[in-house]
Motif scaffolding. Sequence first.
Motif, mmCIF file in Angstrom:
data_model
loop_
_atom_site.group_PDB
_atom_site.id
_atom_site.type_symbol
_atom_site.label_atom_id
_atom_site.label_comp_id
_atom_site.label_asym_id
_atom_site.label_seq_id
_atom_site.Cartn_x
_atom_site.Cartn_y
_atom_site.Cartn_z
ATOM 1 N N ALA A 1 6.382 54.751 37.140
ATOM 2 C CA ALA A 1 7.647 54.769 37.888
ATOM 3 C C ALA A 1 8.383 53.469 37.649
ATOM 4 C CB ALA A 1 7.405 54.984 39.382
ATOM 5 N N SER A 2 9.722 53.548 37.759
ATOM 6 C CA SER A 2 10.551 52.366 37.574
ATOM 7 C C SER A 2 11.841 52.524 38.371
ATOM 8 C CB SER A 2 10.847 52.128 36.084
ATOM 9 O OG SER A 2 11.467 50.872 35.894
ATOM 10 N N ARG B 1 0.333 61.210 33.325
ATOM 11 C CA ARG B 1 -0.136 59.904 33.816
ATOM 12 C C ARG B 1 -0.172 59.875 35.338
ATOM 13 N NH1 ARG B 1 3.277 57.889 29.892
ATOM 14 N NH2 ARG B 1 4.868 57.205 31.377
ATOM 15 N N GLY B 2 0.871 60.435 35.946
ATOM 16 C CA GLY B 2 0.900 60.456 37.399
ATOM 17 C C GLY B 2 -0.274 61.214 37.975
ATOM 18 N N ILE B 3 -0.565 62.367 37.397
ATOM 19 C CA ILE B 3 -1.689 63.172 37.875
ATOM 20 C C ILE B 3 -3.013 62.442 37.638
ATOM 21 C CG2 ILE B 3 -2.955 65.330 37.501
ATOM 22 C CD1 ILE B 3 -0.223 66.625 36.851
ATOM 23 N N ALA B 4 -3.146 61.812 36.471
ATOM 24 C CA ALA B 4 -4.381 61.077 36.154
ATOM 25 C C ALA B 4 -4.612 59.906 37.104
ATOM 26 C CB ALA B 4 -4.332 60.575 34.713
ATOM 27 N N ARG C 1 1.634 70.206 39.028
ATOM 28 C CA ARG C 1 1.433 69.704 40.387
ATOM 29 C C ARG C 1 1.267 70.829 41.420
ATOM 30 N NH1 ARG C 1 -0.707 64.946 41.618
ATOM 31 N NH2 ARG C 1 0.430 63.143 40.794
ATOM 32 N N ARG C 2 1.319 72.067 40.955
ATOM 33 C CA ARG C 2 1.150 73.226 41.845
ATOM 34 C C ARG C 2 2.159 73.186 42.999
ATOM 35 N NH1 ARG C 2 -5.509 73.903 42.035
ATOM 36 N NH2 ARG C 2 -5.774 74.003 39.761
ATOM 37 N N GLU D 1 7.140 59.631 38.180
ATOM 38 C CA GLU D 1 6.410 60.798 38.698
ATOM 39 C C GLU D 1 6.193 60.591 40.189
ATOM 40 O OE1 GLU D 1 4.473 63.345 40.207
ATOM 41 O OE2 GLU D 1 2.707 62.202 39.596
ATOM 42 N N PRO D 2 6.889 61.344 41.014
ATOM 43 C CA PRO D 2 6.925 61.043 42.450
ATOM 44 C C PRO D 2 5.585 61.071 43.158
ATOM 45 C CG PRO D 2 8.640 62.638 41.863
ATOM 46 C CD PRO D 2 7.755 62.489 40.666
ATOM 47 N N LEU D 3 4.689 61.984 42.779
ATOM 48 C CA LEU D 3 3.475 62.224 43.561
ATOM 49 C C LEU D 3 2.276 61.384 43.134
ATOM 50 C CD1 LEU D 3 3.646 66.098 44.048
ATOM 51 C CD2 LEU D 3 3.944 64.341 45.794
ATOM 52 N N ALA D 4 2.452 60.497 42.169
ATOM 53 C CA ALA D 4 1.352 59.620 41.764
ATOM 54 C C ALA D 4 0.849 58.841 42.974
ATOM 55 C CB ALA D 4 1.820 58.657 40.676
ATOM 56 N N LYS D 5 -0.459 58.865 43.212
ATOM 57 C CA LYS D 5 -1.022 58.175 44.383
ATOM 58 C C LYS D 5 -2.403 57.622 44.041
ATOM 59 C CE LYS D 5 -2.076 62.751 46.303
ATOM 60 N NZ LYS D 5 -1.956 63.629 47.478
#
Length: 419
Positions: free
Chosen positions: A294-295, A185-188, A69-70, A344-348
């Motif tokens: 996320a859950s 998965r979050g990044i994808a 996530r840099r 994964e917190p940053l998934a958007k």
Amino acid sequence: MMSARESLKRIRQLSVLLAIILFSAASSVEAQTRISLPHTGFMPEDIAVIVNDDDPLSRQIGSYYQQARRIPENNIIHLRFSSERSAMTPKEFQQLKATIDQLTPDHVQAYAVAWTSPYRVGCMSLTSALALGFDKKYCSKACAPTTLSPYFNAQSQYPAIDYKLRPAMMLAGTSFEHVKALIDRGIASDHSFPNGQAYLLSTSDKARNNRAMSYAQTAKDLSGVFPLQILETNLISDHQDVLFYFTGMIEVPMLETLGFLPGALADHLTSFGGMLTDSSQMSSLRWLEAGATASYGTVVEPCSYPQKFPSPAVAMFHYALGATAIEAYWKSVAWPGQGVFIGEPLAKPFAPLLREINPGRYELTIFSPRTGQMRIEKSLSAAGPFKLHSRQQSIHRGKNLIHFRFNEKTDGYLKLQWN
């Protein structure tokens, strides 16, 4: 004098200007730095990663997440404590929290926790204790209401500034392979606008089915935003388009037959789903292992108050606005003190996407939970003033594709805004 929020916005604006200077050659990259989009959710610089250096798995997770996530190096917080237990005492936590507070950069808005145990602090979850500070008012007595989170259904994008609160989410899993797959998965999911279904199950478990009373209103409020099915059943199976799955059961069978899309949110209302590693019921980790991003689950007996669990309508609404998973999930729980957030917190998946499709011609993808208008303003200077560049365009519920032309030599800078 500038407020803290204004200062943070100014820092981001200066970052954009620096990028323009660094990429002085005419290019698609430069052009896009001259086009300003609204901030819809957390960025990597907004997240601090907390690592337990005494836990090899935590170190491995933290290192991978930082690289993937840099995350800036200054945003990595190193601790040392025993991880061979599910809970820590409030006294132990207060000592760690003092260190975390000292090491957290002022601009950070949220935490990613790089471990699975411990997941509880006394009667509170670890994620809520990190966000709210340990306080018994957030867990109260058994089977009683708890204090309302000021972040519930909030419009704020800067909780650390507006509420002195930094939401937290655990990068949880029983192995590095599980957590790596979760992060990937979050990044994808980012800017992917998945065409998935929302499944809201009304089950035969009366004690755990109390969110079902809100499902009809949820379907009405989100009509045209997400395809949504309200099903009177205890399970679904063999669906490969799961984006949201909300239910109420001790155990949720057939998860292994489902296809969760990247960015999927899923949870089950039950007493001890948040006991991640030692629950007598189904652990919320099973959702992540099945493919959710996320859950959520409670770590002590919540007594079936729906306010202690995610509101599907609120979670989906904020996700559709382009918020990250941590923001959408946290904003959906009115009384979060006893519940742990994992994923994964940053998934958007619904954050806006701008791309150049031909020289000087751009396509903007916006997802919206409501109708509105978009304005395109331009200025010859990054500092403004900005004036209306073209007529306002209508925004409808769901996915919107907007095309426009931009020449950095003649148009200067563009600012895109919508509501």
